[in-house]
Design a protein around this motif. Structure first.
Motif, mmCIF file in Angstrom:
data_model
loop_
_atom_site.group_PDB
_atom_site.id
_atom_site.type_symbol
_atom_site.label_atom_id
_atom_site.label_comp_id
_atom_site.label_asym_id
_atom_site.label_seq_id
_atom_site.Cartn_x
_atom_site.Cartn_y
_atom_site.Cartn_z
ATOM 1 N N VAL A 22 0.830 -1.203 0.000
ATOM 2 C CA VAL A 22 0.000 0.000 0.000
ATOM 3 C C VAL A 22 0.867 1.256 0.000
ATOM 4 C CG1 VAL A 22 -1.710 1.303 1.346
ATOM 5 C CG2 VAL A 22 -1.930 -1.189 1.106
ATOM 6 N N ASP A 23 1.924 1.291 0.784
ATOM 7 C CA ASP A 23 2.728 2.503 0.941
ATOM 8 C C ASP A 23 3.764 2.724 -0.154
ATOM 9 O OD1 ASP A 23 1.316 3.113 3.258
ATOM 10 O OD2 ASP A 23 2.764 2.078 4.551
ATOM 11 N N THR A 24 4.257 1.645 -0.776
ATOM 12 C CA THR A 24 5.351 1.798 -1.749
ATOM 13 C C THR A 24 4.974 1.458 -3.181
ATOM 14 O OG1 THR A 24 6.150 -0.451 -1.463
ATOM 15 C CG2 THR A 24 7.066 1.243 0.030
ATOM 16 N N GLY A 25 3.943 0.662 -3.371
ATOM 17 C CA GLY A 25 3.584 0.217 -4.712
ATOM 18 C C GLY A 25 4.378 -0.990 -5.187
ATOM 19 N N ASP A 26 5.311 -1.492 -4.367
ATOM 20 C CA ASP A 26 6.049 -2.706 -4.733
ATOM 21 C C ASP A 26 5.053 -3.860 -4.856
ATOM 22 O OD1 ASP A 26 8.332 -1.171 -4.480
ATOM 23 O OD2 ASP A 26 8.950 -2.064 -2.579
ATOM 24 N N GLU A 27 5.337 -4.778 -5.775
ATOM 25 C CA GLU A 27 4.425 -5.894 -6.014
ATOM 26 C C GLU A 27 5.136 -7.224 -5.837
ATOM 27 O OE1 GLU A 27 2.813 -5.338 -9.927
ATOM 28 O OE2 GLU A 27 1.687 -3.545 -9.317
ATOM 29 N N GLY A 28 4.367 -8.227 -5.417
ATOM 30 C CA GLY A 28 4.906 -9.571 -5.273
ATOM 31 C C GLY A 28 3.895 -10.595 -5.718
ATOM 32 N N LEU A 29 4.380 -11.624 -6.399
ATOM 33 C CA LEU A 29 3.547 -12.733 -6.824
ATOM 34 C C LEU A 29 4.044 -13.971 -6.091
ATOM 35 C CD1 LEU A 29 1.400 -14.085 -8.599
ATOM 36 C CD2 LEU A 29 3.165 -14.307 -10.388
ATOM 37 N N GLN A 53 3.738 -17.713 -5.492
ATOM 38 C CA GLN A 53 3.227 -18.858 -6.235
ATOM 39 C C GLN A 53 3.084 -20.072 -5.328
ATOM 40 O OE1 GLN A 53 6.364 -18.721 -9.199
ATOM 41 N NE2 GLN A 53 4.942 -17.816 -10.679
ATOM 42 N N ALA A 54 2.146 -20.952 -5.671
ATOM 43 C CA ALA A 54 1.866 -22.136 -4.860
ATOM 44 C C ALA A 54 3.072 -23.060 -4.715
ATOM 45 C CB ALA A 54 0.681 -22.902 -5.441
ATOM 46 N N ASP A 55 4.013 -23.014 -5.667
ATOM 47 C CA ASP A 55 5.196 -23.880 -5.609
ATOM 48 C C ASP A 55 6.302 -23.330 -4.708
ATOM 49 O OD1 ASP A 55 6.259 -21.794 -7.119
ATOM 50 O OD2 ASP A 55 6.702 -23.026 -8.875
ATOM 51 N N GLY A 56 6.045 -22.212 -4.001
ATOM 52 C CA GLY A 56 7.040 -21.639 -3.100
ATOM 53 C C GLY A 56 7.944 -20.610 -3.731
ATOM 54 N N ASN A 57 7.736 -20.296 -4.995
ATOM 55 C CA ASN A 57 8.516 -19.245 -5.648
ATOM 56 C C ASN A 57 7.817 -17.906 -5.474
ATOM 57 O OD1 ASN A 57 10.813 -20.589 -6.909
ATOM 58 N ND2 ASN A 57 9.245 -21.707 -8.029
ATOM 59 N N VAL A 58 8.606 -16.845 -5.458
ATOM 60 C CA VAL A 58 8.057 -15.494 -5.394
ATOM 61 C C VAL A 58 8.763 -14.640 -6.440
ATOM 62 C CG1 VAL A 58 9.632 -14.747 -3.534
ATOM 63 C CG2 VAL A 58 7.484 -13.525 -3.898
ATOM 64 N N LEU A 59 7.982 -13.844 -7.144
ATOM 65 C CA LEU A 59 8.497 -12.869 -8.097
ATOM 66 C C LEU A 59 8.159 -11.505 -7.545
ATOM 67 C CD1 LEU A 59 7.022 -14.548 -11.296
ATOM 68 C CD2 LEU A 59 9.307 -14.859 -10.359
ATOM 69 N N GLN A 60 9.130 -10.606 -7.507
ATOM 70 C CA GLN A 60 8.900 -9.277 -6.951
ATOM 71 C C GLN A 60 9.276 -8.212 -7.961
ATOM 72 O OE1 GLN A 60 11.376 -10.207 -3.496
ATOM 73 N NE2 GLN A 60 9.579 -9.921 -2.219
#
Length: 172
Positions: free
Chosen positions: A73-80, A82-89
């Protein structure tokens, strides 16, 4: 392109005394950084969550949090997450990182480890090929559980890492 050369004494998990982060180098020279697990609270409707001090709103997905796409909310950074334990930021500045995540539901905490880049060594210097910031070179020594980065020109000591205690810090 040949595989990068990595000093065989560098793989493992490293800490800087007094700092909460861990720094991991794998056998291929991949460099990762992790913060300690942070408390996670998910809103009843699953559309918002608070991770540490960061308030996030869901921007995609319907699975149980943290799986899905989120925006700070404060920075606009995004993260995805995933169910397999990976994260994309993706940072609001356009920087992108990848990593892994682990939810400890019993403790209500979420931990992530981010890929930061690749290391190469030649026995006297270590070059960090950072995904977001280009390359930087330092002098270094590694011996008896200490990894010291040195200014590549003056050879002054810049920082000293220590092997993390326990089997997770052991060289692979």
């Amino acid at each position: 392109m040949p595989d990068p050369v990595i000093d065989p004494d560098l793989p493992g998990i490293w800490i800087i005394p007094g700092e909460a982060f861990t720094y991991e180098i794998d056998d291929e020279g991949n460099y990762h950084v992790a913060a300690p697990p942070q408390p996670l609270t998910v809103g009843k409707d699953g559309q918002g969550m608070v991770w540490g001090t960061v308030r996030l709103e869901r921007i995609g997905g319907t699975e149980a949090a943290p799986i899905g796409a989120w925006r700070a909310v404060d920075t606009g950074d995004e993260g995805l997450f995933q169910a397999d334990g990976n994260v994309l930021q993706r940072g609001s500045d356009g920087t992108r990182t990848t990593g892994i995540w682990v939810l400890d539901a019993a403790a209500s905490t979420l931990w992530t480890r981010e890929y930061r880049g690749q290391l190469e060594t030649d026995g006297a210097r270590v070059q960090f090929h950072l995904a977001a910031d280009g390359s930087v070179t330092y002098g270094y020594t590694v011996d008896a559980g200490a990894w010291i980065l040195l200014d590549a020109t003056s050879w002054e000591k810049l920082v000293e890492y220590h092997r993390a205690p326990g089997p997770e810090g052991a060289a692979r």
